[in-house]
Design a protein around this motif. Structure first.
Motif, PDB file in Angstrom:
ATOM      1  N   THR A   1     -12.549   8.390  11.103  1.00  0.00           N
ATOM      2  CA  THR A   1     -12.523   9.305   9.963  1.00  0.00           C
ATOM      3  C   THR A   1     -11.135   9.863   9.684  1.00  0.00           C
ATOM      4  O   THR A   1     -10.755  10.044   8.531  1.00  0.00           O
ATOM      5  CB  THR A   1     -13.488  10.473  10.212  1.00  0.00           C
ATOM      6  N   TYR A   2     -10.405  10.161  10.743  1.00  0.00           N
ATOM      7  CA  TYR A   2      -9.117  10.838  10.595  1.00  0.00           C
ATOM      8  C   TYR A   2      -7.993   9.934  11.082  1.00  0.00           C
ATOM      9  O   TYR A   2      -8.115   9.261  12.114  1.00  0.00           O
ATOM     10  CB  TYR A   2      -9.119  12.139  11.397  1.00  0.00           C
ATOM     11  N   TRP A   3      -6.894   9.979  10.329  1.00  0.00           N
ATOM     12  CA  TRP A   3      -5.751   9.124  10.631  1.00  0.00           C
ATOM     13  C   TRP A   3      -4.452   9.924  10.593  1.00  0.00           C
ATOM     14  O   TRP A   3      -4.298  10.851   9.787  1.00  0.00           O
ATOM     15  CB  TRP A   3      -5.657   7.984   9.606  1.00  0.00           C
ATOM     16  N   GLY A   4      -3.519   9.540  11.445  1.00  0.00           N
ATOM     17  CA  GLY A   4      -2.187  10.103  11.390  1.00  0.00           C
ATOM     18  C   GLY A   4      -1.331   9.380  10.367  1.00  0.00           C
ATOM     19  O   GLY A   4      -1.783   8.437   9.713  1.00  0.00           O
ATOM     20  N   GLN A   5      -0.085   9.808  10.272  1.00  0.00           N
ATOM     21  CA  GLN A   5       0.812   9.243   9.262  1.00  0.00           C
ATOM     22  C   GLN A   5       1.525   7.991   9.764  1.00  0.00           C
ATOM     23  O   GLN A   5       2.138   7.269   8.986  1.00  0.00           O
ATOM     24  CB  GLN A   5       1.852  10.284   8.841  1.00  0.00           C
ATOM     25  N   GLY A   6       1.458   7.743  11.039  1.00  0.00           N
ATOM     26  CA  GLY A   6       2.046   6.541  11.615  1.00  0.00           C
ATOM     27  C   GLY A   6       3.430   6.775  12.182  1.00  0.00           C
ATOM     28  O   GLY A   6       4.158   7.667  11.755  1.00  0.00           O
ATOM     29  N   THR A   7       3.794   5.942  13.145  1.00  0.00           N
ATOM     30  CA  THR A   7       5.131   5.967  13.725  1.00  0.00           C
ATOM     31  C   THR A   7       5.617   4.523  13.871  1.00  0.00           C
ATOM     32  O   THR A   7       4.860   3.653  14.295  1.00  0.00           O
ATOM     33  CB  THR A   7       5.146   6.709  15.076  1.00  0.00           C
ATOM     34  N   GLN A   8       6.858   4.281  13.503  1.00  0.00           N
ATOM     35  CA  GLN A   8       7.392   2.927  13.481  1.00  0.00           C
ATOM     36  C   GLN A   8       7.841   2.495  14.879  1.00  0.00           C
ATOM     37  O   GLN A   8       8.566   3.219  15.564  1.00  0.00           O
ATOM     38  CB  GLN A   8       8.589   2.849  12.531  1.00  0.00           C
ATOM     39  N   VAL A   9       7.423   1.308  15.260  1.00  0.00           N
ATOM     40  CA  VAL A   9       7.890   0.667  16.489  1.00  0.00           C
ATOM     41  C   VAL A   9       8.560  -0.642  16.105  1.00  0.00           C
ATOM     42  O   VAL A   9       7.946  -1.483  15.435  1.00  0.00           O
ATOM     43  CB  VAL A   9       6.729   0.402  17.463  1.00  0.00           C
ATOM     44  N   THR A  10       9.804  -0.783  16.494  1.00  0.00           N
ATOM     45  CA  THR A  10      10.543  -2.000  16.212  1.00  0.00           C
ATOM     46  C   THR A  10      11.061  -2.580  17.521  1.00  0.00           C
ATOM     47  O   THR A  10      11.766  -1.887  18.274  1.00  0.00           O
ATOM     48  CB  THR A  10      11.716  -1.732  15.258  1.00  0.00           C
ATOM     49  N   VAL A  11      10.697  -3.833  17.784  1.00  0.00           N
ATOM     50  CA  VAL A  11      11.115  -4.504  19.009  1.00  0.00           C
ATOM     51  C   VAL A  11      12.084  -5.608  18.627  1.00  0.00           C
ATOM     52  O   VAL A  11      11.727  -6.524  17.881  1.00  0.00           O
ATOM     53  CB  VAL A  11       9.911  -5.076  19.772  1.00  0.00           C
ATOM     54  N   SER A  12      13.294  -5.510  19.128  1.00  0.00           N
ATOM     55  CA  SER A  12      14.312  -6.510  18.810  1.00  0.00           C
ATOM     56  C   SER A  12      14.280  -7.616  19.864  1.00  0.00           C
ATOM     57  O   SER A  12      14.178  -7.349  21.058  1.00  0.00           O
ATOM     58  CB  SER A  12      15.693  -5.871  18.762  1.00  0.00           C
ATOM     59  N   SER A  13      14.397  -8.847  19.390  1.00  0.00           N
ATOM     60  CA  SER A  13      14.337  -9.992  20.319  1.00  0.00           C
ATOM     61  C   SER A  13      15.729 -10.491  20.676  1.00  0.00           C
ATOM     62  O   SER A  13      16.716 -10.035  20.138  1.00  0.00           O
ATOM     63  CB  SER A  13      13.521 -11.110  19.698  1.00  0.00           C
TER      64      SER A  13
END
Length: 124
Positions: free
Chosen positions: A112-124
């Motif tokens: 029902t409830y969601w956060g705004q999100g957080t970005q995860v970036t993994v560099s190869s």
């Protein structure tokens, strides 16, 4: 009404680790099952991990089993996602979600409830 705020995302090299945190407010946190989902650009949102309201049961998508761990602290109204051995394909916006049920679920529609999100970036 439950408010969810994620934090802990960032840029990390492949093989590295991150811990995401989701702080909840406005509801009785200990009665909600919690989940983590993610969405990469151009792709559908997908399930990552879920934990029962009690914290005693967890479930993961196959591609993160053994690398990610979901946990919660009901005294602090917080759920965590510890991510290790990160891969480039783990790059996405990660969302925390709360379900008005004791039981965990891998279905986004069950939350029902969601956060705004957080970005995860993994560099190869």
């Amino acid at each position: 009404q439950v408010q969810l705020v994620e934090s802990g995302g960032g840029l990390v090299q492949a093989g590295g680790s991150l811990r995401l945190t989701c702080a909840a407010s406005g509801g009785t946190f200990s009665t909600y099952a919690m989940g983590w989902f993610r969405q990469a650009p151009g792709k559908a949102r997908e399930f990552v991990a879920t934990i029962r309201a009690s914290g005693g049961v967890t479930y993961y998508r196959d591609s993160v089993k053994g690398r990610f761990a979901i946990s919660r602290d009901n005294a602090k109204n917080t759920v965590y996602l510890q991510m290790s051995s990160l891969k480039a394909e783990d790059s996405a916006v990660y969302y925390c979600a709360a379900r008005r049920s004791w039981y965990d679920s891998s279905r986004a529609d069950d939350y029902t409830y969601w956060g705004q999100g957080t970005q995860v970036t993994v560099s190869s």
